[in-house]
Enzyme design. Structure first.
Site, PDB file in Angstrom:
ATOM      1  N   ALA A  68      36.117  -5.799 -23.984  1.00  0.00           N
ATOM      2  CA  ALA A  68      35.703  -5.865 -25.390  1.00  0.00           C
ATOM      3  C   ALA A  68      34.901  -4.637 -25.794  1.00  0.00           C
ATOM      4  O   ALA A  68      34.067  -4.703 -26.692  1.00  0.00           O
ATOM      5  CB  ALA A  68      34.888  -7.131 -25.632  1.00  0.00           C
ATOM      6  N   ARG A 123      42.305   1.436 -34.892  1.00  0.00           N
ATOM      7  CA  ARG A 123      43.369   1.143 -35.849  1.00  0.00           C
ATOM      8  C   ARG A 123      42.969   0.060 -36.859  1.00  0.00           C
ATOM      9  O   ARG A 123      43.655  -0.151 -37.846  1.00  0.00           O
ATOM     10  CB  ARG A 123      44.647   0.722 -35.088  1.00  0.00           C
ATOM     11  CG  ARG A 123      45.303   1.879 -34.344  1.00  0.00           C
ATOM     12  CD  ARG A 123      46.302   1.423 -33.288  1.00  0.00           C
ATOM     13  NE  ARG A 123      45.650   1.004 -32.044  1.00  0.00           N
ATOM     14  CZ  ARG A 123      46.293   0.562 -30.965  1.00  0.00           C
ATOM     15  NH1 ARG A 123      47.622   0.485 -30.975  1.00  0.00           N
ATOM     16  NH2 ARG A 123      45.636   0.200 -29.874  1.00  0.00           N
ATOM     17  N   LYS A 132      36.320  -4.246 -33.057  1.00  0.00           N
ATOM     18  CA  LYS A 132      37.540  -5.042 -33.268  1.00  0.00           C
ATOM     19  C   LYS A 132      37.397  -6.485 -32.826  1.00  0.00           C
ATOM     20  O   LYS A 132      37.784  -7.409 -33.558  1.00  0.00           O
ATOM     21  CB  LYS A 132      38.706  -4.379 -32.523  1.00  0.00           C
ATOM     22  CG  LYS A 132      39.967  -5.215 -32.526  1.00  0.00           C
ATOM     23  CD  LYS A 132      41.180  -4.444 -32.089  1.00  0.00           C
ATOM     24  CE  LYS A 132      41.229  -4.235 -30.602  1.00  0.00           C
ATOM     25  NZ  LYS A 132      42.503  -3.580 -30.203  1.00  0.00           N
ATOM     26  N   THR A 157      41.244   1.151 -20.392  1.00  0.00           N
ATOM     27  CA  THR A 157      41.146  -0.222 -19.868  1.00  0.00           C
ATOM     28  C   THR A 157      40.861  -0.241 -18.367  1.00  0.00           C
ATOM     29  O   THR A 157      40.165  -1.136 -17.873  1.00  0.00           O
ATOM     30  CB  THR A 157      42.430  -1.011 -20.173  1.00  0.00           C
ATOM     31  OG1 THR A 157      43.568  -0.235 -19.762  1.00  0.00           O
ATOM     32  CG2 THR A 157      42.556  -1.318 -21.660  1.00  0.00           C
ATOM     33  N   TYR A 167      24.249 -30.147 -64.757  1.00  0.00           N
ATOM     34  CA  TYR A 167      23.722 -29.458 -63.588  1.00  0.00           C
ATOM     35  C   TYR A 167      22.583 -30.293 -63.010  1.00  0.00           C
ATOM     36  O   TYR A 167      21.596 -30.585 -63.702  1.00  0.00           O
ATOM     37  CB  TYR A 167      23.198 -28.059 -63.945  1.00  0.00           C
ATOM     38  CG  TYR A 167      22.450 -27.452 -62.791  1.00  0.00           C
ATOM     39  CD1 TYR A 167      23.124 -27.122 -61.609  1.00  0.00           C
ATOM     40  CD2 TYR A 167      21.073 -27.252 -62.840  1.00  0.00           C
ATOM     41  CE1 TYR A 167      22.441 -26.611 -60.519  1.00  0.00           C
ATOM     42  CE2 TYR A 167      20.391 -26.742 -61.743  1.00  0.00           C
ATOM     43  CZ  TYR A 167      21.084 -26.422 -60.590  1.00  0.00           C
ATOM     44  OH  TYR A 167      20.416 -25.936 -59.509  1.00  0.00           O
ATOM     45  N   TYR A 199      13.980 -24.724 -62.225  1.00  0.00           N
ATOM     46  CA  TYR A 199      13.484 -23.397 -61.827  1.00  0.00           C
ATOM     47  C   TYR A 199      12.590 -22.841 -62.916  1.00  0.00           C
ATOM     48  O   TYR A 199      12.998 -22.734 -64.074  1.00  0.00           O
ATOM     49  CB  TYR A 199      14.700 -22.493 -61.606  1.00  0.00           C
ATOM     50  CG  TYR A 199      14.390 -21.124 -61.040  1.00  0.00           C
ATOM     51  CD1 TYR A 199      13.585 -20.973 -59.921  1.00  0.00           C
ATOM     52  CD2 TYR A 199      14.934 -19.987 -61.627  1.00  0.00           C
ATOM     53  CE1 TYR A 199      13.317 -19.717 -59.403  1.00  0.00           C
ATOM     54  CE2 TYR A 199      14.684 -18.727 -61.108  1.00  0.00           C
ATOM     55  CZ  TYR A 199      13.867 -18.603 -59.999  1.00  0.00           C
ATOM     56  OH  TYR A 199      13.613 -17.356 -59.487  1.00  0.00           O
TER      57      TYR A 199
HETATM   58  C1  UD1 Z   1      46.947  -2.481 -23.818  1.00  0.00           C
HETATM   59  C2  UD1 Z   1      47.801  -2.173 -22.576  1.00  0.00           C
HETATM   60  C3  UD1 Z   1      49.276  -2.346 -22.946  1.00  0.00           C
HETATM   61  C4  UD1 Z   1      49.513  -3.740 -23.442  1.00  0.00           C
HETATM   62  C5  UD1 Z   1      48.585  -4.083 -24.591  1.00  0.00           C
HETATM   63  C6  UD1 Z   1      48.680  -5.548 -24.904  1.00  0.00           C
HETATM   64  C7  UD1 Z   1      46.607  -0.505 -21.282  1.00  0.00           C
HETATM   65  C8  UD1 Z   1      46.534   0.926 -20.898  1.00  0.00           C
HETATM   66  N1  UD1 Z   1      47.558  -0.825 -22.135  1.00  0.00           N
HETATM   67  O1  UD1 Z   1      47.266  -1.521 -24.797  1.00  0.00           O
HETATM   68  O2  UD1 Z   1      50.086  -2.095 -21.805  1.00  0.00           O
HETATM   69  O3  UD1 Z   1      50.875  -3.886 -23.856  1.00  0.00           O
HETATM   70  O4  UD1 Z   1      47.204  -3.817 -24.256  1.00  0.00           O
HETATM   71  O5  UD1 Z   1      47.965  -5.891 -26.058  1.00  0.00           O
HETATM   72  O6  UD1 Z   1      45.834  -1.280 -20.811  1.00  0.00           O
HETATM   73  N2  UD1 Z   1      39.009  -1.643 -24.091  1.00  0.00           N
HETATM   74  C9  UD1 Z   1      37.800  -1.485 -23.443  1.00  0.00           C
HETATM   75  N3  UD1 Z   1      37.429  -0.239 -23.007  1.00  0.00           N
HETATM   76  C10 UD1 Z   1      38.219   0.836 -23.190  1.00  0.00           C
HETATM   77  C11 UD1 Z   1      39.462   0.660 -23.842  1.00  0.00           C
HETATM   78  C12 UD1 Z   1      39.838  -0.585 -24.276  1.00  0.00           C
HETATM   79  O7  UD1 Z   1      37.048  -2.452 -23.272  1.00  0.00           O
HETATM   80  O8  UD1 Z   1      37.811   1.908 -22.770  1.00  0.00           O
HETATM   81  C13 UD1 Z   1      39.386  -2.987 -24.546  1.00  0.00           C
HETATM   82  C14 UD1 Z   1      39.591  -3.056 -26.032  1.00  0.00           C
HETATM   83  O9  UD1 Z   1      38.381  -3.444 -26.654  1.00  0.00           O
HETATM   84  C15 UD1 Z   1      40.670  -4.115 -26.183  1.00  0.00           C
HETATM   85  C16 UD1 Z   1      41.429  -4.056 -24.875  1.00  0.00           C
HETATM   86  O10 UD1 Z   1      40.629  -3.335 -23.973  1.00  0.00           O
HETATM   87  O11 UD1 Z   1      40.131  -5.407 -26.327  1.00  0.00           O
HETATM   88  C17 UD1 Z   1      42.772  -3.391 -25.034  1.00  0.00           C
HETATM   89  O12 UD1 Z   1      42.593  -2.105 -25.551  1.00  0.00           O
HETATM   90  P1  UD1 Z   1      43.628  -1.499 -26.594  1.00  0.00           P
HETATM   91  O13 UD1 Z   1      43.187  -0.130 -26.926  1.00  0.00           O
HETATM   92  O14 UD1 Z   1      43.868  -2.441 -27.682  1.00  0.00           O
HETATM   93  O15 UD1 Z   1      44.943  -1.393 -25.667  1.00  0.00           O
HETATM   94  P2  UD1 Z   1      46.423  -1.279 -26.157  1.00  0.00           P
HETATM   95  O16 UD1 Z   1      46.688   0.098 -26.604  1.00  0.00           O
HETATM   96  O17 UD1 Z   1      46.730  -2.371 -27.110  1.00  0.00           O
HETATM   97 CA    CA Z   2      45.614  -3.959 -28.022  1.00  0.00          CA
END
Ligand code: UD1
Ligand code: CA
Length: 469
Positions: free
Chosen positions: A8, A14, A21, A79, A362, A383
């Site tokens: 998270a 986006r 988000k 991630t 009222y 009031y």
């Molecule tokens: C990710 C997956 C993708 C998958 C998709 C599904 C990776 C590289 N890609 O892409 O394969 O199809 O989810 O929805 O994992 N987050 C962090 N720290 C970070 C980056 C992200 O905590 O440094 C969290 C974000 O807050 C989010 C989640 O990880 O809740 C996913 O990140 P997001 O950037 O949405 O990944 P996607 O591009 O959707």
């Molecule tokens: Ca995502």
């Protein structure tokens, strides 16, 4: 032993929002709270929230939930980097780690249970939740060999044209055997289009890694932008409404109705079109709500009707009729078999049983007894420009049309208040109250520019009220 990590920390670029988000709400709950709810069928020994962007907001929202461990990811480098942050916390841990993206609000608890089951039954190093999407754009693509052993996950932006044809996608939900994952995590590279450390890169090294398809692909809808948030809301609404209809609630034109999942409905409730039920709301059997009504954080008793009205933060007892065009708010408490009619606003007031406020009134900070009849246009002037003051009106009292109660003021039981009275002083029980100018009649009077009749100039006659005795 099962530990869970919810990712998270991302900003969610986006979404084009200053709010992180995972704190955007869907049907009254934030995305990350929904992810936590999807864990309800699992026994987790530890739950980690990886936070970063907007961390204070994330912590203040979730801070009072029990047994959550907050792990900071100071820079959002992907991630994989996010999951690396739990390494110091899971020293020597021998169990499984379930990793979930924080932006997956529609997962069903049984889906996670099945994923974990399959992971453990097969003795996998890793198991990934996958789906076959009609439109896989934006998701990582999952590639498996003919034994369903996963060979690679390639992000949409890193895919070749041929790879993009693959509709099997990574949902962002993974079970890992932690002793295997912890070996691989430090080896991730950022050699990709985004120059991030992708968790998905562990697929290269973990063996065996399997993919498990979700039954209902709508569950794995990730939220990356406002359009997806709206789409997810529609999916959630369909689920909620299908469940209520199966439980005996009639929804007339369901597409025009919205119901938060925190709402409780009884069988034989009828919800008419363009009606919205929100928050901590309970509606008991036999009610007809709508058309065109909003009920929020309110308790509605049995056999109540609400027509084109707004009821917020209030309690309405059995058999009461509300509307059209009434507004109850701020802890209004309306008794049984009352009638709250056209263009009536009731704020922070208590009404006893069988009390009627039928038109154009009222009532604020007022306490009314039972069987009170509030005449059309009655107003509590609560009031004084600085403070709110209370009005009390006793049982069976009738207020005349257009009467004003200048609070603080208390009127007894069995009182009749003459129409147009401005009541500023307390009254006893059982009396007539008149607080208005007496009617004056000038016989033969004409406006100045017209001539007076020949006889004497008009002499005023004071008519005392009541004048019909
Ligand atoms: C990710 C997956 C993708 C998958 C998709 C599904 C990776 C590289 N890609 O892409 O394969 O199809 O989810 O929805 O994992 N987050 C962090 N720290 C970070 C980056 C992200 O905590 O440094 C969290 C974000 O807050 C989010 C989640 O990880 O809740 C996913 O990140 P997001 O950037 O949405 O990944 P996607 O591009 O959707
Ligand atoms: Ca995502």
């Amino acid at each position: 032993m099962l530990a869970v990590a919810i990712l998270a920390a991302g900003r969610g670029t986006r979404m084009k929002s200053s709010l992180p988000k995972v704190l955007h709400t869907l049907g009254g709950r934030s995305l990350v709270e929904r992810v936590l709810l999807s864990l309800s069928d699992l026994e987790c020994s530890r739950r980690f929230i990886i936070f970063g962007y907007g961390g204070d907001q994330v912590k203040s929202l979730l801070g009072n939930l029990p047994d959550l461990e907050f792990v900071e990811q100071t820079e959002q480098l992907g991630t994989g980097h996010a999951v690396q942050q739990v390494i110091p916390y899971l020293d020597g841990f021998q169990g499984d780690l379930l990793v979930l993206n924080g932006d997956l609000p529609l997962l069903r608890p049984q889906t996670l249970k099945q994923l974990l089951q399959s992971h453990q039954d097969n003795g996998n190093a890793a198991t990934v939740l996958t789906a076959h999407l009609p439109d896989p754009t934006g998701y990582g693509r999952v590639f498996c060999n003919d034994q369903n052993i996963l060979t690679a996950i390639v992000e949409d932006r890193d895919c070749t044209a041929v790879q993009k044809q693959n509709r099997r996608i990574n949902a962002g939900v993974y079970c890992f055997h932690w002793p295997d994952l912890v070996q691989v995590l430090p080896t991730l590279s950022s050699d990709n289009d985004q120059q991030e450390y992708y968790l998905t890169e562990v697929a290269k090294s973990l063996n065996p890694m399997m993919a498990v398809d979700v039954k209902d692909y709508q569950e794995i809808q990730g939220i990356n932008n406002r359009k997806q948030l709206a789409d997810a809301y529609a999916i959630l609404q369909d689920r909620i409404k299908d469940d209520w209809m199966a439980a005996g609630v009639t929804l007339v034109d369901p597409d025009s109705i919205t119901i938060d999942e925190t709402v409780e409905l009884a069988p034989d409730v009828i919800i008419e079109p363009q009606t919205h039920l929100r928050g901590d709301t309970t509606i008991r059997t036999g009610c007809r709500i709508g058309p065109g009504s909003l009920i929020e954080n309110s308790q509605i008793g049995a056999n109540v009707t609400v027509l084109y009205s707004v009821v917020a933060d209030s309690v309405v007892q059995d058999g009461t009729r509300i509307g059209p065009y009434a507004h109850l708010r701020g802890e209004a408490q309306v008794g049984e078999n009352c009638r709250i009619g056209n263009f009536v606003e009731i704020k922070k007031s208590t009404l006893g049983d069988r009390t009627n406020v039928a038109h154009l009134s009222y009532l604020g900070d007022a306490t009314l007894g039972t069987q009170v009849n509030v005449g059309a246009g009655t107003i509590t002037a609560n009031y004084d420009g600085f403070k709110k003051h209370p009005t009390r009106i006793g049982d069976r009292t009738k207020t005349g049309s257009n009467s004003v109660f200048v609070a603080p003021v208390a009127v007894g039981a069995d009182v009749t208040v003459g129409a147009g009275s401005v009541v500023t002083k307390d009254t006893p029980d059982d009396c007539l109250v008149l607080a208005r100018a007496e009617q004056t009649v000038l016989p033969g009077w004409r406006p100045r520019h017209q001539s007076q009749p020949e006889s004497q100039p008009a002499e005023a006659i004071q008519q005392s009220t009541p004048d019909d005795s």
